[in-house]
Design an enzyme around this catalytic site. Structure first.
Site, PDB file in Angstrom:
ATOM      1  N   CYS A  96       0.836  -1.200   0.000  1.00  0.00           N
ATOM      2  CA  CYS A  96       0.000   0.000   0.000  1.00  0.00           C
ATOM      3  C   CYS A  96       0.870   1.250   0.000  1.00  0.00           C
ATOM      4  O   CYS A  96       1.772   1.393   0.834  1.00  0.00           O
ATOM      5  CB  CYS A  96      -0.914   0.003   1.225  1.00  0.00           C
ATOM      6  SG  CYS A  96      -2.022   1.428   1.281  1.00  0.00           S
ATOM      7  N   ASN A 207      -1.353  -9.648  -9.179  1.00  0.00           N
ATOM      8  CA  ASN A 207      -2.375  -8.643  -8.933  1.00  0.00           C
ATOM      9  C   ASN A 207      -2.036  -7.417  -9.771  1.00  0.00           C
ATOM     10  O   ASN A 207      -0.878  -7.141 -10.049  1.00  0.00           O
ATOM     11  CB  ASN A 207      -2.398  -8.298  -7.430  1.00  0.00           C
ATOM     12  CG  ASN A 207      -3.291  -7.128  -7.081  1.00  0.00           C
ATOM     13  OD1 ASN A 207      -2.865  -6.195  -6.426  1.00  0.00           O
ATOM     14  ND2 ASN A 207      -4.530  -7.156  -7.518  1.00  0.00           N
ATOM     15  N   GLY A 208      -3.079  -6.693 -10.179  1.00  0.00           N
ATOM     16  CA  GLY A 208      -2.867  -5.462 -10.921  1.00  0.00           C
ATOM     17  C   GLY A 208      -3.336  -5.551 -12.360  1.00  0.00           C
ATOM     18  O   GLY A 208      -2.818  -6.353 -13.126  1.00  0.00           O
ATOM     19  N   GLY A 209      -4.338  -4.747 -12.709  1.00  0.00           N
ATOM     20  CA  GLY A 209      -4.776  -4.646 -14.090  1.00  0.00           C
ATOM     21  C   GLY A 209      -5.635  -5.782 -14.601  1.00  0.00           C
ATOM     22  O   GLY A 209      -5.985  -5.799 -15.778  1.00  0.00           O
TER      23      GLY A 209
END
Length: 333
Positions: A96, A207-209
């Site tokens: 984060c 993770n991501g997109g």
């Protein structure tokens, strides 16, 4: 089914979004995907005694608790509290990028100190019997991910981490807002794929997109162990989760948005009876019918009515009446 199998498809921990009401809704759409809490800081549990942050419904399982922190002793204590509360996994946030997280010396800033992360993982593993996992970025700021990421993974694996979720973007702690950090840094799926080759025994989720279930299946077929989906799973939960049990896990039947709505009604009744407000639940339900005729009427009815005093399940049913039913497939004669 072991929790690593559930991790083939997971819904990302998202601050202000994946609260217990959101997770209960997602569980009505998929019985097998792995769900995560919002990040809970170890100090809030250990020093602040905020045990209500661990509240969850038994139907949410399998569900993981994501912790934020950088002190091994405090994280071990918080992990123990999470395990005692019944969570199936404890996850350490190393991804984060928010200012608040940086000031607390946890989140993505921990990518700069793999030794601290390794100490935290080791302490948490000693404290609990459930899996301890890590969610990270490929690097931060000026770091070279090609060098930093394998070194980071090697340290946490040596500390006993057996599963990691990698957000395939850098985090720019200086110059980009948290929102911009979700979109602007380029994705590097190839780097994450190479990490699977370097660490064949490490369960790696990407993770991501990822915006569709088809895309998730393609990534799984490429050799990755799991896929974590964030915003798409929140804004179009039916598109991502309703077919997941059958297509990803090979068990069960497809669910439906309508079925999820009816399954939520007793939960809503119980929440209202305990003094809760309808909008605390229905704000997570707005995307159930995304792309369907009548979806706008569904959203508008809930958005305008759920905050009104006395709003209850009848408003949800009124909103459902705005949605055009799906055509039944023609039956053979």
């Amino acid at each position: 089914m072991q929790i690593n199998q559930h991790a083939k498809l997971s819904v990302a921990p998202m601050m202000d979004w994946t609260d217990r009401h959101c997770r209960f809704l997602h569980r009505q759409l998929s019985r097998h995907g792995l769900l995560y809490t919002e990040m809970v800081t170890a100090p809030a549990l250990v020093r602040g005694g905020a045990m209500h942050l661990l509240d969850h419904h038994e139907d949410e399982h399998p569900v993981a608790l994501q912790l934020g922190g950088s002190d091994p002793v405090e994280l071990a204590h918080a992990a123990r509290l999470g395990a005692q509360a019944g969570y199936d996994e404890i996850n350490l946030n190393c991804g984060c990028p928010s200012d608040r997280v940086q000031s607390g010396t946890f989140g993505a800033v921990l990518m700069r100190d793999a030794g601290v992360v390794a100490d935290c993982v080791a302490a948490m593993r000693t404290a609990v019997d459930v899996p301890v996992t890590v969610k990270c970025r490929i690097g931060v700021d000026e770091q070279d991910p090609e060098t930093v990421l394998p070194e980071f993974l090697a340290r946490i694996v040596a500390a006993g981490c057996e599963r990691v979720t990698i957000h395939a973007r850098k985090a720019w702690l200086q110059g980009l807002s948290p929102k911009e950090n979700r979109d602007i840094p380029p994705l590097d799926y190839d780097l994450v794929m190479r990490m699977k080759g370097l660490f064949p025994n490490l369960h790696i989720s990407i993770n991501g997109g990822v915006e569709t279930l088809d895309q998730a299946l393609d990534l799984l077929e490429s050799g990755l162990d799991g896929v974590m989906i964030g915003r798409a799973a929140y804004h179009q939960p039916t598109d991502i989760l309703a077919q997941a049990d059958r297509r990803v896990f090979g068990v069960g039947e497809d669910s439906s948005a309508e079925g999820a709505v009816y399954a939520m009604l007793p939960y809503i009744e119980a929440h209202l009876s305990a003094g809760g407000r309808l909008h605390q639940i229905t704000r997570h339900m707005l995307g159930l019918f995304a792309g369907r005729p009548g979806a706008r009427g569904w959203r508008r009815t809930l958005s305008e009515g759920a905050t009104q005093p006395g709003a209850g399940p009848e408003l949800v049913l009124a909103a459902l009446a705005r949605v055009t039913p799906l055509e039944e497939p023609a039956k053979a004669v």
